[in-house]
Design an enzyme around this catalytic site. Structure first.
Site: not given
Ligand SMILES: NC(=O)c1ccc[n+]([C@@H]2O[C@H](COP(=O)([O-])OP(=O)(O)OC[C@H]3O[C@@H](n4cnc5c(N)ncnc54)[C@H](O)[C@@H]3O)[C@@H](O)[C@H]2O)c1
Length: 305
Positions: A34, A184, A188
């Site tokens: 995702s 969180y 991080k």
């Molecule tokens: N979107 C933002 O604003 C943002 C900003 C900074 C950092 N991030 C980081 O980017 C990364 C991806 O996030 P995203 O924005 O794509 O969100 P998202 O929710 O779309 O994707 C996260 C994915 O991780 C998977 N996941 C969660 N827990 C899991 C587990 N225990 N085992 C296996 N898979 C697991 C989910 O099923 C999902 O597919 C994360 O580490 C998030 O902290 C996102």
């Protein structure tokens, strides 16, 4: 290819990327079903790499595998479970065209209600045990991924056909205080600590490690309500495409080691990402001297312990 010892030095972001070297590379992406992880899977598959999508969301993972066939395989996995991650790494090697593992992106992450700070027992008794899911996924999951990445990189022969590149996913929450979300923030900052630690040693085994820290990006991790609220506050967003390009940049340029890229709104940087330059100490900062002393003595302390 020989990875040099880490020294401070800003990466200039190129206007064009040369992605030819990614063809047939084997890339494992946790949380690849995702949002950002899925965008990375698409981008690497498009560049000719073979992608192992690792996620605990089976529907999303299977849909991604189908869309990217034959350039991807999905392995269901909860990153909190060591055995699940071992199975995912084994599958990545066995199913990839060169039976290798070249690039690992520790991306899986979550955020949610944080029990750590809440006062939820108005009586005189002790509080209920807090749920530490965010730390379990974002930090413990990432530690397992890093341990396995180093192991599987070391197992394969050194050759120009193979890379040894670990990319650890952070967030701006690895640099900024984020009130209300202690777990969180902890997870991080912890991931950033792991990156800063490994960058000092892994080059000895021709392994690169880098860190990617996005600002807010519109993905399912942020609810519509949160996105609307941030937009109302005039917050600019970084984009999914720029995150994916930053990953391709790090993976395809084998000289990049020990750097942290921030993924930022285009108003901050023309390409939507930049070398953050917040992981080294400047001349005149007393921490610079402390860091040098720790670097000069740390290994001996480990040997003496
Ligand atoms: N979107 C933002 O604003 C943002 C900003 C900074 C950092 N991030 C980081 O980017 C990364 C991806 O996030 P995203 O924005 O794509 O969100 P998202 O929710 O779309 O994707 C996260 C994915 O991780 C998977 N996941 C969660 N827990 C899991 C587990 N225990 N085992 C296996 N898979 C697991 C989910 O099923 C999902 O597919 C994360 O580490 C998030 O902290 C996102």
């Amino acid at each position: 290819m020989s990875v040099p010892e880490y020294t401070d030095g800003k990466v200039v972001i190129p206007a064009e990327l040369d992605l030819a070297g990614l063809k047939d590379k084997s890339v494992l992406i946790t949380g690849g079903g995702s949002g950002l992880g899925l965008a990375y899977a698409n981008a690497f598959a498009k560049a000719g790499a073979f992608v192992t999508i690792v996620d605990f969301n089976k529907d999303a993972g299977q849909a991604a595998e189908k869309a990217l066939a034959p350039k991807a395989v999905f392995v269901p996995c909860d990153v909190r479970k060591w055995e699940d991650q071992v199975a995912a790494f084994e599958a990545a090697v066995i199913k990839s065209p060169r039976k290798s593992l070249d690039i690992v992106i520790a991306n899986a992450g979550t955020i949610g209600r944080d029990d750590l700070y809440t006062f939820d027992d108005p009586g005189n008794g002790p509080p209920a045990k807090p749920e530490l899911r965010t730390v379990d996924v974002n930090l413990y999951g990432t530690l397992y991924t890093a341990k396995l990445a180093l192991h599987y990189f070391r197992r394969q022969p050194l050759s120009p056909e193979h890379d040894r590149c670990l990319i650890i996913k952070g967030s701006i929450a690895a640099y900024a205080d984020q009130p209300g979300s202690p777990q969180y923030n902890v997870s991080k900052w912890g991931a950033r600590g792991l990156f800063r630690n490994l960058r000092r040693t892994v080059h000895r085994e021709n392994i690169r490690v880098n860190f990617v820290a996005p600002w807010y990006v519109r993905t399912p991790i942020l609810s519509e309500k949160i996105i609307e609220y941030l937009e109302g506050k005039g917050v600019h967003f970084a984009t999914v495409d720029d995150c994916a390009r930053a990953m391709l940049n790090i993976a395809s340029d084998t000289t990049i080691h020990g750097r942290a890229f921030g993924i930022v709104p285009r108003v901050e940087a023309p390409q939507g990402y930049m070398d953050l330059e917040h992981d080294d100490y400047q001349e005149g900062d007393f921490m610079k001297g402390w860091q040098e002393t720790v670097l000069a003595t740390a290994q001996s302390i480990v040997d003496l312990a």
